[in-house]
Design a protein around this motif. Structure first.
Motif, short mmCIF file in Angstrom:
data_model
loop_
_atom_site.label_atom_id
_atom_site.label_comp_id
_atom_site.label_asym_id
_atom_site.label_seq_id
_atom_site.Cartn_x
_atom_site.Cartn_y
_atom_site.Cartn_z
N LEU A 298 0.69 -1.32 -0.16
CA LEU A 298 -0.01 -0.18 -0.20
C LEU A 298 0.90 1.29 -0.18
O LEU A 298 0.55 2.21 -0.81
CB LEU A 298 -0.89 -0.11 1.26
N HIS A 299 1.89 1.13 0.96
CA HIS A 299 3.17 2.42 0.71
C HIS A 299 3.72 2.70 -0.48
O HIS A 299 3.67 3.66 -1.10
CB HIS A 299 4.00 1.89 2.11
N ARG A 300 3.92 1.28 -1.55
CA ARG A 300 4.33 1.95 -2.68
C ARG A 300 3.49 2.08 -3.63
O ARG A 300 3.69 3.17 -4.55
CB ARG A 300 5.10 0.28 -3.05
N LEU A 301 2.19 1.66 -3.46
CA LEU A 301 0.97 2.08 -4.57
C LEU A 301 0.86 3.54 -4.15
O LEU A 301 0.67 4.09 -5.19
CB LEU A 301 -0.03 1.29 -4.19
N LYS A 302 0.92 4.00 -2.99
CA LYS A 302 0.46 5.34 -2.67
C LYS A 302 1.60 6.38 -3.24
O LYS A 302 1.28 7.51 -3.86
CB LYS A 302 0.58 5.63 -1.16
N PRO A 308 2.87 6.16 -13.49
CA PRO A 308 2.31 4.85 -13.79
C PRO A 308 3.53 3.83 -14.27
O PRO A 308 2.94 2.54 -13.94
CB PRO A 308 1.79 5.45 -15.35
N SER A 309 4.47 4.18 -14.56
CA SER A 309 5.57 2.84 -14.93
C SER A 309 6.01 2.31 -13.60
O SER A 309 6.09 0.93 -13.45
CB SER A 309 6.70 3.57 -15.66
N GLY A 310 6.26 3.17 -12.58
CA GLY A 310 6.42 2.47 -11.29
C GLY A 310 5.57 1.60 -10.70
O GLY A 310 5.57 0.62 -10.05
N LEU A 315 3.20 -3.54 -9.07
CA LEU A 315 2.03 -4.54 -9.01
C LEU A 315 2.75 -5.89 -9.76
O LEU A 315 1.98 -6.73 -9.61
CB LEU A 315 0.85 -3.93 -9.70
N THR A 316 3.16 -5.59 -10.94
CA THR A 316 3.87 -6.81 -11.53
C THR A 316 4.59 -7.63 -10.76
O THR A 316 4.63 -8.96 -10.73
CB THR A 316 4.54 -6.39 -12.93
#
Length: 441
Positions: A298-302, A308-310, A315-316
């Motif tokens: 969640l921290h990385r997604l935030k 978008p590339s990150g 997620l990949t």
């Protein structure tokens, strides 16, 4: 193991329902000593990995009571996958006594792409891959996002639901329905047909399971005959419509019989449905067992939301780790066409071999800390999609579905909870859940 699942990111996590119960070394050794795919105890289905670990350590090429061989080491699976000249995927010899000569299940499973060798495998795979190009899959993303967001909107209105019935299973049915051009009004039976047909692949079948599998093949192919006739009259875009591509491929010299056409349409739904459902469901349940990994993701997604590339890269990596950790498809099968050797064990000509993907994906010789979920794991060469000429033709689409579904679910409902233990499917070959009730707060 449980201690590894906690982290400073969530110092006092609330109690979680027992999803994957622990198994003692003594119990794992007991099951491994008498291991038989046709007589598995209930606690094996709940957590097979300690048993697989024991087999890997003591009997990695195990001769089963029925004379077949069960492989659990990563290197041995890769060796078999690589040698398609020695190890056949054709299932006629194995499945004829199982399903009966001339039966619907026998016709389906021995005609589909995954259970065949070249040249049929080559022809059908080429046609399917022609409709699953990188560009075609990229063009699916906006529609997939809209589908996922619509499901999440309905969940938000109710304050929760079921991870499987209301979310995970609804996504691949729509995507594969779109690929085959199945009208929305006709998609209701697809999931039940798929579950019944794939359920008949279990090592041990009840008469009820077998009868339902036969009936589902008959009902599905009867429906497809009508759909094929309509598509012949009104073709779709072969760059996106797999059914049109298969039909037009016949005219272009890639000749498929009517049975080959129908049975591989059934296969496309089955291959893309339950495995992707399990990927999404297993991932969201695993994050409840590993709250530290959930918090870090969640921290990385935030922090990747505006990059978008990150975001896609994070997620990949996560999707591939979910696939490794809880492989949707746990077992594969081959038949030795000649006497050979695997892992130092001599196999006779005709030997039936079960490839335990679930065990190989937790082999410490290939993966550091294999029983730990690490969503930033690099160089993750898992075997969830198989390997070699039979590697899953839809792996890029499955990754896209997993990435969009899991990522958008977490961003929308970061505090989702499972108030009760989910219900496992209770199968050895396909590992997933039938039900997983959850709340969004």
């Amino acid at each position: 193991m449980q201690e590894c699942r906690m982290s400073a990111a969530e110092p006092n996590p609330p109690a979680l329902p027992p999803v994957t119960p622990a198994m003692s070394p003594a119990r794992a050794a007991e099951i491994a000593a008498g291991f038989d795919l046709r007589a598995l105890p209930a606690d094996f289905y709940a957590n097979p990995y300690p048993v697989y670990a024991r087999l890997r350590e003591t009997e990695p090429v195990r001769r089963m009571p029925d004379g077949s061989y069960f492989l659990t080491r990563y290197a041995d699976l890769v060796a078999v996958y690589r040698d398609a000249a020695t190890f056949s995927s054709d299932k006629k010899v194995e499945f004829t006594p199982k399903y009966g000569e001339g039966s619907p299940l026998l016709e389906h499973h021995t005609t589909s792409l995954v259970f065949n060798d070249p040249p049929l495998h080559t022809r059908v795979r080429k046609l399917i891959m022609g409709a699953l190009t990188r560009r075609a899959i990229a063009e699916m993303e906006p529609g997939l996002v809209a589908l996922v967001d619509g499901l999440l909107d309905r969940i938000a209105q109710r304050g929760g639901g079921d991870l499987i019935e209301d979310f995970a299973s609804a996504i691949p049915v729509e995507i594969i329905g779109n690929l085959l051009g199945v009208p929305h009004a006709d998609r209701g039976p697809l999931r039940d047909w798929s579950l019944a047909i794939l359920g008949a692949l279990e090592p041990r079948l009840t008469p009820e399971q077998e009868a339902l599998g036969h009936r589902s093949v008959q009902d599905f192919t009867a429906y497809l005959r009508t759909l094929v006739a309509q598509r012949r009259r009104h073709p779709g875009d072969p760059e996106h419509d797999v059914l049109t591509r298969l039909i037009q491929g016949e005219a272009a010299g890639e000749q498929l019989s009517e049975a080959e056409l129908l049975q591989n349409c059934v296969f496309i739904l089955n291959a893309g449905h339950e495995t992707t459902t399990n990927l999404i469901g297993n991932a969201l349940v695993a994050l409840q067992e590993w709250p530290g990994e959930k918090a870090r993701l969640l921290h990385r997604l935030k922090h990747s939301a505006h990059h978008p590339s990150g975001l896609e890269a994070d997620l990949t990596l996560a999707v591939d780790e979910f696939l490794r950790f809880e492989s949707s498809n746990q077992l594969g099968n081959r038949r030795a066409l000649r006497a050979c050797e695997v892992g130092g064990v001599a196999l006779p000509e005709g030997a039936l071999v079960t490839l335990c993907i679930g065990a190989a994906n937790r082999d410490p010789a290939q993966f550091g800390q294999p029983d730990v979920l690490r969503l930033d794991r690099e160089s993750n060469r898992h075997l969830a999609f198989g390997f070699g000429i039979h590697q899953c033709a839809g792996l890029s689409l499955a990754r896209l579905e997993g990435r969009i579904a899991i990522g958008r679910f977490l961003q929308r409902f970061p505090r989702y909870r499972l108030p009760e233990a989910p219900t496992r499917g209770g199968r050895a070959r396909f590992r997933g859940f039938l039900k997983a009730p959850f709340s969004v707060a």
